[in-house]
Design a protein around this motif. Structure first.
Motif, mmCIF file in Angstrom:
data_model
loop_
_atom_site.group_PDB
_atom_site.id
_atom_site.type_symbol
_atom_site.label_atom_id
_atom_site.label_comp_id
_atom_site.label_asym_id
_atom_site.label_seq_id
_atom_site.Cartn_x
_atom_site.Cartn_y
_atom_site.Cartn_z
ATOM 1 N N UNK A 15 -3.397 19.065 -28.772
ATOM 2 C CA UNK A 15 -4.292 17.913 -28.651
ATOM 3 C C UNK A 15 -3.543 16.588 -28.772
ATOM 4 N N UNK A 16 -2.515 16.573 -29.620
ATOM 5 C CA UNK A 16 -1.824 15.295 -29.874
ATOM 6 C C UNK A 16 -1.206 14.747 -28.589
ATOM 7 N N UNK A 17 -0.706 15.644 -27.760
ATOM 8 C CA UNK A 17 -0.077 15.209 -26.506
ATOM 9 C C UNK A 17 -1.144 14.692 -25.540
ATOM 10 N N UNK A 18 -2.283 15.389 -25.534
ATOM 11 C CA UNK A 18 -3.391 14.945 -24.660
ATOM 12 C C UNK A 18 -3.896 13.566 -25.082
ATOM 13 N N UNK A 37 -2.176 11.256 -26.538
ATOM 14 C CA UNK A 37 -1.162 10.286 -26.122
ATOM 15 C C UNK A 37 -1.305 9.956 -24.636
ATOM 16 N N UNK A 45 -4.417 7.903 -24.025
ATOM 17 C CA UNK A 45 -4.248 6.505 -24.451
ATOM 18 C C UNK A 45 -3.446 5.705 -23.437
ATOM 19 N N UNK A 46 -2.438 6.350 -22.892
ATOM 20 C CA UNK A 46 -1.583 5.637 -21.935
ATOM 21 C C UNK A 46 -2.335 5.263 -20.673
ATOM 22 N N UNK A 102 -12.327 14.827 -26.907
ATOM 23 C CA UNK A 102 -11.615 16.012 -27.392
ATOM 24 C C UNK A 102 -12.475 16.880 -28.315
ATOM 25 N N UNK A 133 -4.475 11.862 -35.880
ATOM 26 C CA UNK A 133 -3.595 12.078 -34.725
ATOM 27 C C UNK A 133 -2.841 10.775 -34.404
ATOM 28 N N UNK A 140 -0.076 10.312 -36.804
ATOM 29 C CA UNK A 140 1.048 11.202 -36.504
ATOM 30 C C UNK A 140 1.865 10.650 -35.334
ATOM 31 N N UNK A 197 5.803 7.522 -31.136
ATOM 32 C CA UNK A 197 5.305 7.596 -29.761
ATOM 33 C C UNK A 197 4.428 6.389 -29.438
ATOM 34 N N UNK A 256 7.834 11.068 -23.162
ATOM 35 C CA UNK A 256 7.148 12.345 -23.418
ATOM 36 C C UNK A 256 6.059 12.573 -22.366
ATOM 37 N N UNK A 307 5.923 15.679 -19.803
ATOM 38 C CA UNK A 307 4.823 16.652 -19.765
ATOM 39 C C UNK A 307 4.161 16.668 -18.389
#
Lengths: 671, 90
Positions: free
Chosen positions: B1-4, B6, B9-10, B24, B34, B37, B43, B83, B87
Motif C-alpha cells: 500500500x505504501x508504494x501505491x 506514493x 500522491x505524485x 485504499x 503511511x 513512513x 520519499x 521509486x 515501479x
C-alpha cells in the motif's frame, strides 16, 4: 518472577489494563538514561507473582524516538516472558502495525483487543478467532475500563509463558528480501557479534536501513559487514526498489490481509460531506469567485464591526484621555514642550495608530475563523492553480497569505521553496502583499473619503497588491529567474468547527506584535520626528519651517505627479520606511498642528482629495517595504544587492502606479 | 500500500487523508502513518506552515494555533520520483 510487558499505541487503553492487572501494586520511575517514565507493578494470580512492565505508548518500534527505543530494547534485551500488545479495536489497522513489528522480533506475544464495546458501538465486527489465526497469536477481547476480559487475558498470558515455543505467522517479504535476510543473518552468525539482539531481526533492520542498528554495527568491531549489507540493499534496489520500502509495504499488505479476513466495518460513505463541500469551494471556475466573495465579506465585516462599533469608541476614548492627560500636565505646571510632546507626539502619533487596534482585531478574528475551519488551505489550492498557470510556484501563495499578517514571516515562509528561482521570486514579490501594519493607513483614508464603501475599497487594495505581485512574479520568471517550476502536493485538512481559544490566540498573535511595535519602534520614530518637527527653536512647531518640514519639502516634488506632493505626506511616507505604522503616527503628529478640533481624519480631508487619497493609498501599498522586511530579504538572500534592489524597485512600482492613478483620474475629470 | 500511496500522491496536486483512505479502503490514521513512513524513508518531504506565529511561547505542544488547520504541503523527493519510475517500469 516472570515478566509480562505491556506495549501498545498511545490511547489504546494500555495504562487502564496495567492498572487492572496491578491494582495498587505499582511504582513509577524513569528508564535509565532517558526521561521516559517507567511504570512497574506486581500481579498476583493463583498465588504466583508476576512482574508487569508498562512500556511507553508507541505507534511503532523503530528507533525514531526515546519511547520507541525504550520499548524495543526492553523487549529484545530484557526479554520479557510474554508481551501483551494492547490493540484499540476501533482502529485496528493502525494498531496492528506495531503488532507486525512484535511478530518480527520473534517474542511471545498475545493481543489484548481492547475497547471492544466502542468497536461494537461503531458497528465494527471483529472475528476474534480469525484475527488470532491470521496473526498466529492468541487474541483476547477486553474492555479494560469495565475490567472485562482481564482474567482471560491473564490466563492466556500465563499459558503463553508456559508454552515452549511461540507459534506465529511470519510476514512474507518476498523471495529477494528473504534471501538477503538469510545472507546477512548467516554473516552475523559467523561473526558472533557482541549483542543481545536476535540475528534474524538484526538482519531485517539492517536491510530496513535502521539508523540506530547501522550506527551500532559501525561503532562495533565488525563494521566491515556494513559493506556487505549495502551490497544486499543495492542488489534488491537494482531489481526492485529499496528494501526498506518493500519491508514496510509487506507489513501493510499483511495487515490488510488479516483485517480483510477478520474485520467487518459498516460501509463508510465514500463521498463525504467534506468532499461535497470541496467540490464547490475548490471548483475550477467557482473557487476563485467564492474566495473573493468571502474575503470581501471579511473586509466589510471588519469595517462594520471594527470601525462602527468599536473603532469610534476607542478613538473617542483616546481623545478624552489625551485631553485629560494634557490638562493634568498643565495643572501640574509641566514644561510646555512636554505637554506638546505628550498631546501632539504621543497621543497624536502613537494614539492615532492605536485607534485602529479594534479593526485589526476584528479582521484577524475572521481570518482566524477561515484558517481554523480549514478553508484557507482550500483557498491556497484554488490560488495554486492560478500561480502555476503563471509559471509561479504554488507555495508562493502560502508565503503571500502569511505576508498578510506581516511580510517578515511571509518572506521566511519562502524557505519551504526548494528551487532558488522560485524562492527568489516569492521573496521579491512578498512586499506587495499588504501587511497588517499598512491597515491603519487605509483605514484613515477610507474613513475620510469612502466611509460607505470601506469594505470594498479595502478589498480592492488587497487584490490590487496581489495582482501587482503576480505581475512582477511573471516578469521575474521571464527575465531574472528563468527555469522550470517545481511542483508540490497540498494537503486539504478536514473541515472543523473553529475553537474560540484558537481564534483568540490567532488574533492576539497579530495584535500583540502590532502593539509591541507601537510601543517600541513607532514610539521611537514619533519621538525623533516630533523633535525634528519643533526644531530649530523658535519656528512654529509642525510647520514647513521645522527641520522635519524642510526634509519633507525637499522630498515632496517627487510625489507631485502623484498628487500628494506636500511635505506632510512626504514625511509620512519617509517614516513608513522605518515601519509602516509610522505613516499614520507621523500624519497624526504633523497634522496635530491644525489642532482646533478637526482631528486627523478631518485634516486628511482638507489636505487630500478622493483621487489623491487613492493614489496615496496605492503608494503606501506598493512602495519600499519597512526596514525589517528589507533586512529579512538581505538575510535570506545573503545579499545586500537584492535588499537594495527590492527597496528601489518596489518604490518605483509604487510611484508609477500612484502617478498613473492620479494622472489618468485627472484626465477623466476625477478629483 | 505504501508504494501505491506514493504513486497516488505524485499524481495529484491536492489530497486529503480522507480521500486517500477511501481510495485504499482504510482510515485516515493509517494514511497518516503511511505518510510518516514515506517521510522517514525520504520519499516525500513535508512542509508545515505555522502562519508565521509570533507568540514565541517556545513550544507548540498543545497550542490550538499549532493544531489549527494550517496549510501543509508535501513534495515528492528525487528518491520518491525514482521509486515511482522504477515501479512503473516493473
Amino acid at each position: 518472577m516472570k515478566t509480562i510487558a505491556l506495549v501498545g499505541n498511545p490511547n489504546s487503553g494500555k495504562t487502564t489494563i496495567f492498572n487492572a492487572l496491578t491494582g495498587a501494586n505499582q511504582h513509577v520511575g524513569n528508564w535509565p538514561g532517558v526521561t521516559v517514565e517507567k511504570k512497574e507493578g506486581v500481579l498476583t494470580f493463583q498465588k504466583e507473582k508476576y512482574r508487569i512492565v508498562d512500556l511507553p505508548g508507541t505507534y511503532s518500534l523503530g528507533a525514531y524516538s526515546e519511547d520507541e527505543m525504550v520499548a524495543r530494547d526492553f523487549i529484545l534485551i530484557d526479554q520479557p516472558d510474554v508481551v501483551i500488545n494492547v490493540v484499540d479495536a476501533t482502529n485496528i489497522e493502525r494498531n496492528l502495525y506495531l503488532t507486525t513489528q512484535l511478530l518480527e522480533m520473534g517474542t511471545k506475544v498475545i493481543v489484548a483487543l481492547n475497547m471492544m464495546d466502542e468497536a461494537e458501538g461503531k458497528k465494527i465486527r471483529i472475528d476474534v478467532e480469525k484475527l488470532s489465526k491470521g496473526l498466529g497469536i492468541p487474541v483476547v477481547p477486553t474492555i479494560a475500563s469495565k475490567k472485562n476480559g482481564i482474567e482471560k487475558l491473564i490466563e492466556k498470558s500465563i499459558e503463553t509463558i508456559n508454552k515452549k515455543q511461540s507459534f506465529q505467522n511470519k510476514i512474507r517479504y518476498g523471495k529477494e528480501i528473504e534471501e538477503q535476510i538469510e545472507i546477512v543473518k548467516e554473516l552475523l552468525d559467523s561473526l558472533s557479534l557482541n549483542t543481545k539482539y536476535p540475528y534474524e531481526w538484526l538482519a531485517l533492520k539492517l536491510l530496513e536501513n535502521d539508523s540506530y542498528i547501522h550506527e551500532m554495527i559501525r561503532n562495533g568491531a565488525e563494521s566491515k559487514i556494513l559493506g556487505r549489507v549495502q551490497e544486499s540493499i543495492d542488489q534488491v534496489a537494482a531489481t526492485m526498489m529499496e528494501p526498506e520500502l518493500i519491508i514496510v509495504d509487506k507489513r501493510y499488505e499483511f495487515i490488510r490481509h488479516v483485517v480483510k479476513e477478520s474485520v467487518k466495518k459498516p460501509n463508510e460513505e465514500v463521498v463525504t460531506k467534506s468532499d461535497r463541500i470541496d467540490k464547490i469551494l475548490t471548483h475550477k471556475w467557482l473557487g476563485l469567485p467564492i474566495f473573493a466573495l468571502i474575503m470581501l465579506i471579511v473586509y466589510q465585516l471588519t469595517f462594520t464591526i471594527g470601525q462602527d462599533l468599536f473603532g469610534e469608541m476607542v478613538a473617542g476614548g483616546m481623545e478624552v484621555l489625551g485631553e485629560k492627560v494634557a490638562l493634568l500636565l498643565i495643572n501640574a505646571n509641566a514644561p510646555e514642550l512636554l505637554v506638546a510632546f505628550i498631546s501632539d507626539g504621543l497621543f497624536g502619533g502613537v494614539g492615532a495608530v492605536l485607534e485602529f487596534v479594534p479593526l485589526i482585531m476584528v479582521m484577524y478574528f475572521f481570518i482566524g475563523i477561515l484558517e481554523d475551519s480549514g478553508y484557507m488551505a482550500r483557498a491556497a489550492y484554488v490560488m495554486d492553480r492560478i500561480m502555476r498557470s503563471l509559471g509561479l510556484h504554488g507555495k508562493t501563495f502560502i508565503s503571500m497569505l502569511v505576508g498578510v499578517g506581516c511580510n517578515v514571516p511571509g518572506i521566511m515562509a519562502t524557505r519551504t521553496l526548494d528551487s532558488k528561482k522560485d524562492r527568489m521570486i516569492a521573496m521579491l514579490i512578498n512586499p506587495f502583499i499588504s501587511c497588517g501594519a499598512r491597515l491603519p493607513i487605509y483605514l484613515v483614508f477610507i474613513a475620510a473619503f469612502f466611509p460607505k464603501h470601506g469594505g470594498l475599497v479595502l478589498f480592492s487594495l488587497y487584490v490590487f497588491g496581489f495582482l501587482i505581485a503576480l505581475l512582477m512574479g511573471k516578469i521575474f520568471s521571464k527575465t531574472l529567474f528563468k527555469g522550470e517550476t517545481s511542483y508540490f502536493i497540498m494537503e486539504l485538512p478536514p473541515y472543523r468547527m473553529p475553537t474560540i481559544k484558537g481564534i483568540l490566540l490567532h488574533m492576539w498573535d497579530k495584535v500583540s506584535s502590532f502593539l509591541k511595535r507601537a510601543g517600541t519602534v513607532i514610539f521611537t520614530v514619533v519621538t525623533i520626528l516630533w523633535v525634528l518637527s519643533v526644531l530649530p527653536y523658535g519656528v512654529e512647531p509642525h510647520s514647513s519651517a521645522s527641520i522635519l518640514g524642510r526634509i519633507g519639502s525637499f522630498i515632496a516634488p517627487i510625489f507631485k505627479p502623484a498628487g500628494f506632493g506636500t511635505w506632510q505626506a512626504s514625511v509620512g511616507l519617509f517614516a513608513g520606511i522605518v515601519a509602516k505604522e509610522a505613516v499614520v503616527a507621523t500624519l497624526g503628529m504633523v497634522y496635530a498642528g491644525v489642532e482646533e478640533g478637526p482631528g486627523l481624519i478631518m485634516a486628511i480631508q482638507e489636505a487630500f482629495t478622493p483621487l489623491t487619497a487613492v493614489s496615496f493609498m496605492v503608494m503606501t501599498l506598493l512602495y519600499t517595504p519597512c526596514a525589517a522586511v528589507i533586512g529579512t530579504i538581505r538575510r535570506e538572500t545573503n545579499s545586500r544587492k537584492w535588499a537594495i534592489f527590492t527597496a528601489l524597485y518596489t518604490f518605483l512600482v509604487g510611484w508609477i502606479a500612484a502617478v498613473l492613478i492620479f494622472q489618468v483620474g485627472r484626465f477623466f475629470g476625477l478629483s | 500500500m505504501i508504494i501505491e500511496v506514493l504513486k497516488e500522491m505524485a499524481d495529484m496536486p491536492v489530497f486529503s487523508k480522507k480521500t486517500l483512505a477511501n481510495k485504499f479502503h482504510t482510515n485516515d490514521t493509517v494514511i497518516e502513518q503511511v505518510l510518516k513512513e514515506l517521510q522517514r524513508m525520504g520519499c516525500i518531504s513535508k512542509e508545515e506552515n505555522n502562519n508565521g506565529c509570533n507568540l514565541g511561547c517556545g513550544s507548540c505542544k498543545g497550542c490550538p494555533m499549532a493544531s489549527s488547520n494550517g496549510i501543509n504541503s508535501f513534495t515528492v523527493t528525487e528518491k520518491g520520483k525514482r521509486i515511482i519510475k522504477n515501479t512503473n517500469l516493473c
